[in-house]
Design a protein around this motif. Sequence first.
Motif, PDB file in Angstrom:
ATOM      1  N   ILE A  56       0.824  -1.208   0.000  1.00  0.00           N
ATOM      2  CA  ILE A  56       0.000   0.000   0.000  1.00  0.00           C
ATOM      3  C   ILE A  56       0.858   1.257   0.000  1.00  0.00           C
ATOM      4  O   ILE A  56       0.634   2.187  -0.789  1.00  0.00           O
ATOM      5  N   PHE A  57       1.861   1.301   0.877  1.00  0.00           N
ATOM      6  CA  PHE A  57       2.679   2.503   0.985  1.00  0.00           C
ATOM      7  C   PHE A  57       3.666   2.640  -0.171  1.00  0.00           C
ATOM      8  O   PHE A  57       3.965   3.754  -0.609  1.00  0.00           O
ATOM      9  N   ALA A  58       4.196   1.526  -0.657  1.00  0.00           N
ATOM     10  CA  ALA A  58       5.134   1.584  -1.783  1.00  0.00           C
ATOM     11  C   ALA A  58       4.410   1.758  -3.110  1.00  0.00           C
ATOM     12  O   ALA A  58       5.018   2.163  -4.100  1.00  0.00           O
ATOM     13  N   GLN A  59       3.097   1.417  -3.131  1.00  0.00           N
ATOM     14  CA  GLN A  59       2.280   1.519  -4.332  1.00  0.00           C
ATOM     15  C   GLN A  59       2.848   0.701  -5.482  1.00  0.00           C
ATOM     16  O   GLN A  59       2.833   1.114  -6.635  1.00  0.00           O
ATOM     17  N   ALA A  60       3.395  -0.461  -5.124  1.00  0.00           N
ATOM     18  CA  ALA A  60       3.950  -1.350  -6.142  1.00  0.00           C
ATOM     19  C   ALA A  60       4.036  -2.757  -5.566  1.00  0.00           C
ATOM     20  O   ALA A  60       4.305  -2.934  -4.374  1.00  0.00           O
ATOM     21  N   TYR A  61       3.812  -3.754  -6.403  1.00  0.00           N
ATOM     22  CA  TYR A  61       3.958  -5.143  -6.002  1.00  0.00           C
ATOM     23  C   TYR A  61       5.400  -5.575  -6.258  1.00  0.00           C
ATOM     24  O   TYR A  61       5.753  -6.044  -7.331  1.00  0.00           O
ATOM     25  N   ASP A  62       6.244  -5.404  -5.256  1.00  0.00           N
ATOM     26  CA  ASP A  62       7.642  -5.812  -5.358  1.00  0.00           C
ATOM     27  C   ASP A  62       7.759  -7.219  -4.763  1.00  0.00           C
ATOM     28  O   ASP A  62       7.869  -7.399  -3.556  1.00  0.00           O
ATOM     29  N   TRP A  63       7.718  -8.213  -5.639  1.00  0.00           N
ATOM     30  CA  TRP A  63       7.659  -9.597  -5.177  1.00  0.00           C
ATOM     31  C   TRP A  63       8.929 -10.036  -4.475  1.00  0.00           C
ATOM     32  O   TRP A  63       8.925 -11.036  -3.749  1.00  0.00           O
ATOM     33  N   ILE A  64      10.038  -9.309  -4.667  1.00  0.00           N
ATOM     34  CA  ILE A  64      11.278  -9.661  -3.976  1.00  0.00           C
ATOM     35  C   ILE A  64      11.276  -9.123  -2.544  1.00  0.00           C
ATOM     36  O   ILE A  64      11.714  -9.795  -1.609  1.00  0.00           O
ATOM     37  N   ASP A  65      10.767  -7.899  -2.377  1.00  0.00           N
ATOM     38  CA  ASP A  65      10.754  -7.286  -1.049  1.00  0.00           C
ATOM     39  C   ASP A  65       9.636  -7.818  -0.156  1.00  0.00           C
ATOM     40  O   ASP A  65       9.742  -7.736   1.073  1.00  0.00           O
ATOM     41  N   MET A  66       8.572  -8.342  -0.751  1.00  0.00           N
ATOM     42  CA  MET A  66       7.428  -8.775   0.054  1.00  0.00           C
ATOM     43  C   MET A  66       7.763  -9.896   1.036  1.00  0.00           C
ATOM     44  O   MET A  66       7.399  -9.800   2.220  1.00  0.00           O
TER      45      MET A  66
END
Length: 248
Positions: free
Chosen positions: A130-140
């Motif tokens: 929500i805060f990054a406004q991106a689906y970063d599958w590595i950071d998740m």
Amino acid sequence: MQNDELLTTCLLAGRIMIEGGSEMYRVDDTMRRIAKNGGVAQALVFTTPTGLFIGLEDKPMVKLSPVDRRSIDMEKVAQVNQLSREFAAQAIDLPTLHHALRRLDQHTPFFPFWLQVLAAAVCSTTLMVIFAQAYDWIDMPLAALVGALGYAVYGKISSLTQVRFISELLGAFVVGVTAWVGVRLGLGHNLDNVIIGAVMPLVPGVAITNSIRDMLAGHLLSGIARGMEALLSAAAIGVGIAVIFRFF
């Protein structure tokens, strides 16, 4: 004797609600309603985050109860409200209400700690998105792991000390350290996004909201006290994270 038990029951209900994180005006209203349904037309109630007072108008009878701990447990608040409604509907009498409140105070059901840690992991991941406004599958996955570890440390330290700010500071510090180590090992890309998501389970959002609602409802003393407590919690979290950025 009836009035003594009634005032004791009102204080018990109010204390349970404050310990569960209820707004102060809701505590005040619930105590007054229990007293009124118990036959007292006008109860004198004064509520603070650290203590409760209740008395009877034109009678030399006043009772007080200290509040030693405060947390967030909406199930406690909901159950007190339900018991109060049953008492108002005359589905239960005063002794039954008092006994039910005592049982609730002593045997409050909790989710197991491992489930709370798992919920913190899920919360960290979704809020990072929500805060990054991106689906970063590595950071998740890293955000989930860091958030779970930070909350686990926070929970364990909270059970060992009455000073909640220490547990929040150490929990935030663990979040910062594990996020930094994870990024350095290549398990994540963006350190800021991981920390933002992982630290959210520690943020006193409910306390800040209740503080504002109390002040808007006219409970200025309680609102300011809770607001200061929330600010100190946020400061402890900020210090724990700032140490990482300063020395790493």
